[in-house]
Motif scaffolding. Structure first.
Motif, PDB file in Angstrom:
ATOM      1  N   LYS A 215      30.234  14.055  -6.460  1.00  0.00           N
ATOM      2  CA  LYS A 215      30.177  12.708  -5.900  1.00  0.00           C
ATOM      3  C   LYS A 215      29.974  12.779  -4.388  1.00  0.00           C
ATOM      4  CE  LYS A 215      32.698   8.323  -5.760  1.00  0.00           C
ATOM      5  NZ  LYS A 215      33.952   7.634  -6.148  1.00  0.00           N
ATOM      6  N   VAL A 216      28.955  12.095  -3.887  1.00  0.00           N
ATOM      7  CA  VAL A 216      28.644  12.086  -2.459  1.00  0.00           C
ATOM      8  C   VAL A 216      29.416  10.941  -1.806  1.00  0.00           C
ATOM      9  CG1 VAL A 216      26.832  11.933  -0.721  1.00  0.00           C
ATOM     10  CG2 VAL A 216      26.362  13.047  -2.919  1.00  0.00           C
ATOM     11  N   LYS A 217      30.326  11.275  -0.872  1.00  0.00           N
ATOM     12  CA  LYS A 217      31.177  10.269  -0.252  1.00  0.00           C
ATOM     13  C   LYS A 217      30.720   9.909   1.166  1.00  0.00           C
ATOM     14  CE  LYS A 217      35.264  11.738  -2.836  1.00  0.00           C
ATOM     15  NZ  LYS A 217      36.655  12.246  -2.731  1.00  0.00           N
ATOM     16  N   LYS A 218      30.086  10.840   1.862  1.00  0.00           N
ATOM     17  CA  LYS A 218      29.670  10.598   3.241  1.00  0.00           C
ATOM     18  C   LYS A 218      28.224  11.022   3.425  1.00  0.00           C
ATOM     19  CE  LYS A 218      34.347  11.232   5.070  1.00  0.00           C
ATOM     20  NZ  LYS A 218      35.201  11.980   6.039  1.00  0.00           N
ATOM     21  N   ASN A 219      27.627  10.504   4.488  1.00  0.00           N
ATOM     22  CA  ASN A 219      26.210  10.768   4.735  1.00  0.00           C
ATOM     23  C   ASN A 219      26.022  11.748   5.889  1.00  0.00           C
ATOM     24  OD1 ASN A 219      23.500  10.446   4.142  1.00  0.00           O
ATOM     25  ND2 ASN A 219      23.218   8.834   5.672  1.00  0.00           N
ATOM     26  N   ASP A 220      26.979  12.660   6.095  1.00  0.00           N
ATOM     27  CA  ASP A 220      26.822  13.665   7.144  1.00  0.00           C
ATOM     28  C   ASP A 220      26.101  14.881   6.588  1.00  0.00           C
ATOM     29  OD1 ASP A 220      28.713  14.741   5.499  1.00  0.00           O
ATOM     30  OD2 ASP A 220      30.394  14.393   6.864  1.00  0.00           O
ATOM     31  N   GLU A 221      26.195  16.020   7.335  1.00  0.00           N
ATOM     32  CA  GLU A 221      25.464  17.215   6.907  1.00  0.00           C
ATOM     33  C   GLU A 221      25.917  17.698   5.531  1.00  0.00           C
ATOM     34  OE1 GLU A 221      25.395  17.354  11.435  1.00  0.00           O
ATOM     35  OE2 GLU A 221      26.725  16.698   9.849  1.00  0.00           O
ATOM     36  N   ILE A 222      27.236  17.706   5.304  1.00  0.00           N
ATOM     37  CA  ILE A 222      27.735  18.147   3.999  1.00  0.00           C
ATOM     38  C   ILE A 222      27.331  17.154   2.911  1.00  0.00           C
ATOM     39  CG2 ILE A 222      29.813  18.686   2.673  1.00  0.00           C
ATOM     40  CD1 ILE A 222      31.107  19.669   5.189  1.00  0.00           C
ATOM     41  N   GLY A 223      27.363  15.865   3.247  1.00  0.00           N
ATOM     42  CA  GLY A 223      26.912  14.866   2.290  1.00  0.00           C
ATOM     43  C   GLY A 223      25.445  15.063   1.916  1.00  0.00           C
ATOM     44  N   GLN A 224      24.610  15.395   2.905  1.00  0.00           N
ATOM     45  CA  GLN A 224      23.201  15.675   2.614  1.00  0.00           C
ATOM     46  C   GLN A 224      23.054  16.921   1.746  1.00  0.00           C
ATOM     47  OE1 GLN A 224      21.281  15.870   6.423  1.00  0.00           O
ATOM     48  NE2 GLN A 224      21.896  13.797   6.995  1.00  0.00           N
ATOM     49  N   LEU A 225      23.908  17.939   2.019  1.00  0.00           N
ATOM     50  CA  LEU A 225      23.896  19.141   1.182  1.00  0.00           C
ATOM     51  C   LEU A 225      24.309  18.809  -0.251  1.00  0.00           C
ATOM     52  CD1 LEU A 225      23.597  22.228   1.021  1.00  0.00           C
ATOM     53  CD2 LEU A 225      25.988  22.421   1.716  1.00  0.00           C
ATOM     54  N   GLU A 226      25.318  17.954  -0.400  1.00  0.00           N
ATOM     55  CA  GLU A 226      25.746  17.536  -1.739  1.00  0.00           C
ATOM     56  C   GLU A 226      24.636  16.772  -2.456  1.00  0.00           C
ATOM     57  OE1 GLU A 226      30.527  17.011  -0.727  1.00  0.00           O
ATOM     58  OE2 GLU A 226      29.148  15.307  -0.597  1.00  0.00           O
ATOM     59  N   GLN A 227      23.941  15.920  -1.704  1.00  0.00           N
ATOM     60  CA  GLN A 227      22.839  15.161  -2.303  1.00  0.00           C
ATOM     61  C   GLN A 227      21.724  16.097  -2.765  1.00  0.00           C
ATOM     62  OE1 GLN A 227      22.802  11.865  -2.906  1.00  0.00           O
ATOM     63  NE2 GLN A 227      20.809  12.071  -3.896  1.00  0.00           N
ATOM     64  N   THR A 228      21.418  17.101  -1.919  1.00  0.00           N
ATOM     65  CA  THR A 228      20.396  18.082  -2.294  1.00  0.00           C
ATOM     66  C   THR A 228      20.825  18.867  -3.522  1.00  0.00           C
ATOM     67  OG1 THR A 228      19.754  18.290   0.040  1.00  0.00           O
ATOM     68  CG2 THR A 228      19.029  20.020  -1.456  1.00  0.00           C
TER      69      THR A 228
END
Length: 453
Positions: A215-228
């Motif tokens: 689950k992607v909770k934030k739109n920071d660098e880690i969030g972008q990594l999770e989305q990828t």
């Protein structure tokens, strides 16, 4: 710009700026507090706290006292006590008798001799407390008066404040630094927690063996990594689905093709049987025999291909039984004697009993394994004209050994189909919890089928 403000870098820079701001504000507040106290201390002073000034003033006022009496000395002491609340004073008259004392905490003699007076002056010189000794009156006939002040009285106001509030100031700075460390720790702890969660998602598999999405909770660098990562998982699932569909299509194609090929092969066999009853020339008979051999090879290849497809789909049924493996191997070899003798092979059979001949295996599968291995020798190791089947027993395992003297598996035979046959052997051996080893070289091939004790 919006993406930058949502990044981890921007958040950590904000933490640093807040820490610097708090430190500056703290120093400013502390500075104003210290400056205000210092000014109050300076304003509250009605005299200069200087060694020379106090000493000179004490001598001057002592010289102005004429015909000293106890009342005069008391008034003089009270005046100085009003100005210097930390002071202690005493009067020794002309006879060396301690006549008056004010706030003297240490024990001093009531009678003063010349020797003790000299010693007292020597001990007090440059020491603690600050001591001033002055004769009373101009004629110095009324004894002497002594003024004692703690040397801390002469410290600058800033030094006094530091001595009084220095620990509090240090504690305040440590609290600010500790706050920064705690906030930084929580910041990086959250980052680590999210990275570990992503790592768990990478290593966790669902029922079909695929990674699970996170689950992607934030739109920071880690969030972008999770989305990828989620996009990668989605592509993997789609690829797996396509692969399964293609695999199913391939299996159906092989099954249908195997069935369709067997129909014309049956017809060819019928025609060759009919031709065999006709009167043929020698060349015709040899051609007919070649056709029959090709039909047999084709039928075996189709059978192997069908078996391989069923094994890959886990649909090739088998039933485990306790059998006498040595006896069963002899029965399997009996049907192969004529084929090897017809080709001129030297045959060696050494089947000795194991400590326990009972193996829990599928008899049909074992027969299929032996058939495939012997068929490969007959087709691909024909040049060696040798086949041997033995038993081997050690403290770790019992084994069935099949040997030939062909050119080895690195040699490319003109015959096809050995790869599929060995693949079938590999899958069947593993399914029955057996182990097999191949040792192949230019002088021949040795295959061992082992059952560990």
């Amino acid at each position: 710009m919006k993406k930058f403000f949502q990044s981890l870098l921007a958040k950590y820079m904000l933490i640093i700026f807040m820490a610097l701001f708090l430190i500056q504000i703290s120093f400013l507040v502390i500075g104003l507090f210290v400056l205000g106290l210092a000014e109050n201390i300076e304003d509250s002073k009605d005299n200069s706290r200087d060694y020379g000034v106090i000493e000179e003033k004490w001598h001057t006022e002592a010289a102005q006292i004429e015909d000293a009496s106890i009342d005069q000395i008391k008034q003089h002491f009270e005046k100085w006590k009003h100005e210097y609340s930390e002071a202690s004073m005493f009067w020794v008259n002309e006879s060396g008798i301690l006549t008056e004392a004010l706030d003297v905490t240490e024990e001093i003699p009531t009678e003063w001799t010349s020797a003790f007076t000299a010693k007292f002056i020597k001990d007090r010189y440059g020491g603690e407390p600050f001591t001033v000794i002055a004769f009373v009156g101009n004629e110095e006939k009324d004894g002497f008066i002594v003024l004692e002040l703690p040397r801390e009285v002469f410290q600058p106001p800033i030094q006094k404040l530091y001595d009084r509030y220095g620990n509090l100031l240090s504690i305040g700075i440590l609290l600010i630094i500790s706050l920064f460390i705690i906030v930084s720790f929580l910041f990086f702890w959250q980052i680590r927690k999210r990275l570990l969660s992503l790592q768990d998602a990478m290593t966790t598999r669902d029922v079909v063996g695929m990674p699970t999405q996170i689950k992607v909770k934030k739109n920071d660098e880690i969030g972008q990594l999770e989305q990828t990562f989620n996009e990668m998982v989605k592509e993997l699932r789609e690829s797996k689905h396509r692969e399964q569909e293609e695999e199913q299509l391939r299996k159906e194609l092989i099954a249908n093709l195997s069935h369709d090929l067997r129909t014309p092969l049956t017809k060819i066999r019928s025609q060759t049987y009919s031709l065999g009853r006709e009167v043929l020339t020698t060349g015709g008979k040899q051609s007919l025999k070649s056709i029959e051999n090709s039909v047999v090879d084709m039928d075996r290849l189709i059978e192997n291909l069908m078996s391989y497809t069923l094994l890959m789909a886990s649909k090739y049924k088998y039933e485990l039984k306790e059998i006498d493996v040595v006896r069963y191997i002899r029965e399997c070899l009996a049907s192969w004697y004529p084929a090897f003798e017809r080709e001129g092979f030297e045959i060696e059979i050494y089947l000795k009993s194991f400590s326990s001949n009972q193996w829990r295996i599928d008899p049909f599968w074992l027969s299929r394994i032996i058939d495939n291995l012997l068929q490969n020798i007959l087709r691909h190791a024909r040049s060696g004209k040798y086949v041997a089947v033995k038993t081997e027993s050690t403290s770790q395992y019992d084994a069935i050994v099949i040997m030939d003297r062909g050119k080895g598996m690195q040699y490319k035979s003109s015959k096809k189909g050995a790869g599929v046959g060995l693949s079938i052997v590999d899958m069947m051996v593993q399914e029955m919890d057996l182990v097999w080893e191949i040792d192949s070289g230019k002088n021949g091939t040795t295959i061992k089928i082992k059952k560990f004790k």
